[in-house]
Design a protein around this motif. Structure first.
Motif, PDB file in Angstrom:
ATOM      1  N   ALA A 298       0.821  -1.216   0.000  1.00  0.00           N
ATOM      2  CA  ALA A 298       0.000   0.000   0.000  1.00  0.00           C
ATOM      3  C   ALA A 298       0.855   1.265   0.000  1.00  0.00           C
ATOM      4  N   VAL A 299       1.984   1.234   0.722  1.00  0.00           N
ATOM      5  CA  VAL A 299       2.833   2.433   0.789  1.00  0.00           C
ATOM      6  C   VAL A 299       3.886   2.456  -0.310  1.00  0.00           C
ATOM      7  N   ALA A 300       4.089   1.304  -0.949  1.00  0.00           N
ATOM      8  CA  ALA A 300       5.105   1.216  -2.005  1.00  0.00           C
ATOM      9  C   ALA A 300       4.518   0.482  -3.209  1.00  0.00           C
ATOM     10  N   PRO A 301       3.632   1.151  -3.950  1.00  0.00           N
ATOM     11  CA  PRO A 301       3.031   0.505  -5.128  1.00  0.00           C
ATOM     12  C   PRO A 301       4.118   0.028  -6.098  1.00  0.00           C
ATOM     13  N   GLY A 302       3.948  -1.177  -6.572  1.00  0.00           N
ATOM     14  CA  GLY A 302       4.948  -1.740  -7.472  1.00  0.00           C
ATOM     15  C   GLY A 302       5.965  -2.617  -6.778  1.00  0.00           C
ATOM     16  N   LEU A 303       5.938  -2.648  -5.435  1.00  0.00           N
ATOM     17  CA  LEU A 303       6.847  -3.522  -4.704  1.00  0.00           C
ATOM     18  C   LEU A 303       6.474  -4.969  -5.017  1.00  0.00           C
ATOM     19  N   PRO A 304       7.399  -5.769  -5.512  1.00  0.00           N
ATOM     20  CA  PRO A 304       7.080  -7.165  -5.850  1.00  0.00           C
ATOM     21  C   PRO A 304       6.552  -7.924  -4.635  1.00  0.00           C
ATOM     22  N   ASP A 305       5.598  -8.820  -4.883  1.00  0.00           N
ATOM     23  CA  ASP A 305       4.986  -9.589  -3.800  1.00  0.00           C
ATOM     24  C   ASP A 305       6.032 -10.358  -3.000  1.00  0.00           C
ATOM     25  N   GLU A 306       7.004 -10.960  -3.707  1.00  0.00           N
ATOM     26  CA  GLU A 306       7.996 -11.766  -2.996  1.00  0.00           C
ATOM     27  C   GLU A 306       8.876 -10.914  -2.086  1.00  0.00           C
ATOM     28  N   LEU A 307       9.105  -9.649  -2.483  1.00  0.00           N
ATOM     29  CA  LEU A 307       9.899  -8.752  -1.649  1.00  0.00           C
ATOM     30  C   LEU A 307       9.099  -8.319  -0.426  1.00  0.00           C
ATOM     31  N   ALA A 308       7.807  -8.063  -0.622  1.00  0.00           N
ATOM     32  CA  ALA A 308       6.946  -7.706   0.504  1.00  0.00           C
ATOM     33  C   ALA A 308       6.883  -8.841   1.516  1.00  0.00           C
ATOM     34  N   GLU A 309       6.782 -10.068   1.022  1.00  0.00           N
ATOM     35  CA  GLU A 309       6.758 -11.224   1.917  1.00  0.00           C
ATOM     36  C   GLU A 309       8.092 -11.368   2.652  1.00  0.00           C
ATOM     37  N   LEU A 310       9.182 -11.196   1.920  1.00  0.00           N
ATOM     38  CA  LEU A 310      10.512 -11.338   2.512  1.00  0.00           C
ATOM     39  C   LEU A 310      10.720 -10.336   3.644  1.00  0.00           C
ATOM     40  N   LEU A 311      10.299  -9.105   3.451  1.00  0.00           N
ATOM     41  CA  LEU A 311      10.511  -8.064   4.459  1.00  0.00           C
ATOM     42  C   LEU A 311       9.796  -8.368   5.765  1.00  0.00           C
ATOM     43  N   CYS A 312       8.783  -9.221   5.714  1.00  0.00           N
ATOM     44  CA  CYS A 312       8.034  -9.561   6.927  1.00  0.00           C
ATOM     45  C   CYS A 312       8.488 -10.871   7.558  1.00  0.00           C
ATOM     46  N   GLU A 313       9.424 -11.543   6.930  1.00  0.00           N
ATOM     47  CA  GLU A 313       9.945 -12.789   7.489  1.00  0.00           C
ATOM     48  C   GLU A 313      10.767 -12.521   8.755  1.00  0.00           C
ATOM     49  N   VAL A 314      10.804 -13.513   9.621  1.00  0.00           N
ATOM     50  CA  VAL A 314      11.705 -13.510  10.779  1.00  0.00           C
ATOM     51  C   VAL A 314      12.697 -14.648  10.578  1.00  0.00           C
ATOM     52  N   ARG A 315      13.970 -14.323  10.535  1.00  0.00           N
ATOM     53  CA  ARG A 315      15.002 -15.315  10.320  1.00  0.00           C
ATOM     54  C   ARG A 315      16.005 -15.292  11.473  1.00  0.00           C
ATOM     55  N   GLN A 316      16.700 -16.391  11.670  1.00  0.00           N
ATOM     56  CA  GLN A 316      17.863 -16.375  12.562  1.00  0.00           C
ATOM     57  C   GLN A 316      18.996 -15.776  11.763  1.00  0.00           C
ATOM     58  N   MET A 317      19.380 -14.562  12.129  1.00  0.00           N
ATOM     59  CA  MET A 317      20.283 -13.789  11.283  1.00  0.00           C
ATOM     60  C   MET A 317      21.712 -14.320  11.315  1.00  0.00           C
ATOM     61  N   ARG A 318      22.129 -14.836  12.448  1.00  0.00           N
ATOM     62  CA  ARG A 318      23.484 -15.372  12.564  1.00  0.00           C
ATOM     63  C   ARG A 318      23.462 -16.497  13.578  1.00  0.00           C
ATOM     64  N   PRO A 319      24.470 -17.352  13.568  1.00  0.00           N
ATOM     65  CA  PRO A 319      24.511 -18.428  14.564  1.00  0.00           C
ATOM     66  C   PRO A 319      24.475 -17.860  15.975  1.00  0.00           C
ATOM     67  N   ASP A 320      23.653 -18.460  16.835  1.00  0.00           N
ATOM     68  CA  ASP A 320      23.549 -18.017  18.226  1.00  0.00           C
ATOM     69  C   ASP A 320      24.677 -18.665  19.020  1.00  0.00           C
ATOM     70  N   THR A 321      25.843 -18.031  18.971  1.00  0.00           N
ATOM     71  CA  THR A 321      27.026 -18.654  19.561  1.00  0.00           C
ATOM     72  C   THR A 321      26.892 -18.844  21.064  1.00  0.00           C
ATOM     73  N   GLU A 322      26.282 -17.915  21.749  1.00  0.00           N
ATOM     74  CA  GLU A 322      26.135 -18.049  23.194  1.00  0.00           C
ATOM     75  C   GLU A 322      25.191 -19.205  23.525  1.00  0.00           C
ATOM     76  N   ARG A 323      24.106 -19.317  22.770  1.00  0.00           N
ATOM     77  CA  ARG A 323      23.179 -20.421  22.995  1.00  0.00           C
ATOM     78  C   ARG A 323      23.850 -21.745  22.678  1.00  0.00           C
ATOM     79  N   ASP A 324      24.585 -21.779  21.569  1.00  0.00           N
ATOM     80  CA  ASP A 324      25.281 -23.012  21.195  1.00  0.00           C
ATOM     81  C   ASP A 324      26.280 -23.422  22.269  1.00  0.00           C
TER      82      ASP A 324
END
Length: 223
Positions: free
Chosen positions: A182-208
């Motif tokens: 809605a705020v960025a007309p033309g933004l590809p659907d896959e990019l909109a979905e990606l921006l809302c994903e939650v990922r483990q960004m890096r290995p959790d070394t302390e947890r490991d």
């Protein structure tokens, strides 16, 4: 050449962390820049609890019993002002919203990486360019690179997109693919979905490490 005083740095009561009061002012400056870029902070009843140097992974830690949050910088940042600014600029974006319990969505992570590149005034010429190269190609940074490029693509369509999305509800988690489109007309659907994903960004070394220690204790107990 140091831009920070390093005055009054001292070990925490448990002796594990180096408390760095001289970095509070740079943090405040970076917060002001982050608010200008991405909209207001929403701390609720949380309060800043300071800055500490510890380990290798920067983070924002909540001290629930005190309703305070502490910005953790890697120990190497204690001796390198540009590294300290780089990490502060990233982590300050994670200080804008304390409404969520889950991990940060990719739009928040990308905004944090972007802030680390555009926010600070680095002492070393070319440091921002070096930092970007590291973010794009450094080991374990694949998700950060994807997040940065996605946020840059969003802001290329609408530079006000993130401020607009966070104006009424500052929660990063409240941003949905539909609101992004809605705020960025033309933004590809896959990019909109990606921006809302939650990922483990890096290995959790302390947890490991903690899991490895627990496993070792179990082995000792069974021996």
């Amino acid at each position: 050449m140091s831009g920070f005083t390093r005055a009054d740095r001292h070990l925490s009561a448990d002796g594990l962390m180096m408390i760095a009061p001289d970095l509070v002012a740079p943090l405040a400056d970076m917060l002001e820049r982050a608010v200008a870029e991405y909209g207001r902070e929403d701390w609720g009843d949380w309060t800043p609890g300071g800055i500490a140097l510890f380990g290798t992974d920067p983070s924002v830690r909540r001290m629930g019993e005190h309703k305070a949050f502490v910005v953790i910088l890697p120990e190497e940042a204690g001796d390198d002002d540009d590294v300290a600014l780089f990490c502060l600029a990233h982590e300050v974006v994670h200080c804008l919203d304390f409404s969520r319990e889950a991990g940060a969505p990719m739009i928040e992570e990308g905004a944090a990486v972007r802030m680390s590149l555009i926010g600070p005034k680095y002492a070393e010429p070319g440091f921002a360019e070096t930092a970007r190269d590291y973010c794009m190609t450094g080991p374990g940074g694949e998700h950060y690179a994807v997040a940065l490029l996605a946020v840059e693509a969003l802001l290329e369509i609408n530079p006000e997109a993130i401020r607009t999305l966070r104006r009424d509800n500052p929660s990063w988690g409240a941003i949905t693919p539909a609101r992004l489109r809605a705020v960025a007309p033309g933004l590809p659907d896959e990019l909109a979905e990606l921006l809302c994903e939650v990922r483990q960004m890096r290995p959790d070394t302390e947890r490991d490490l903690a899991l490895a220690l627990l496993a070792a204790k179990r082995v000792e107990g069974e021996a």
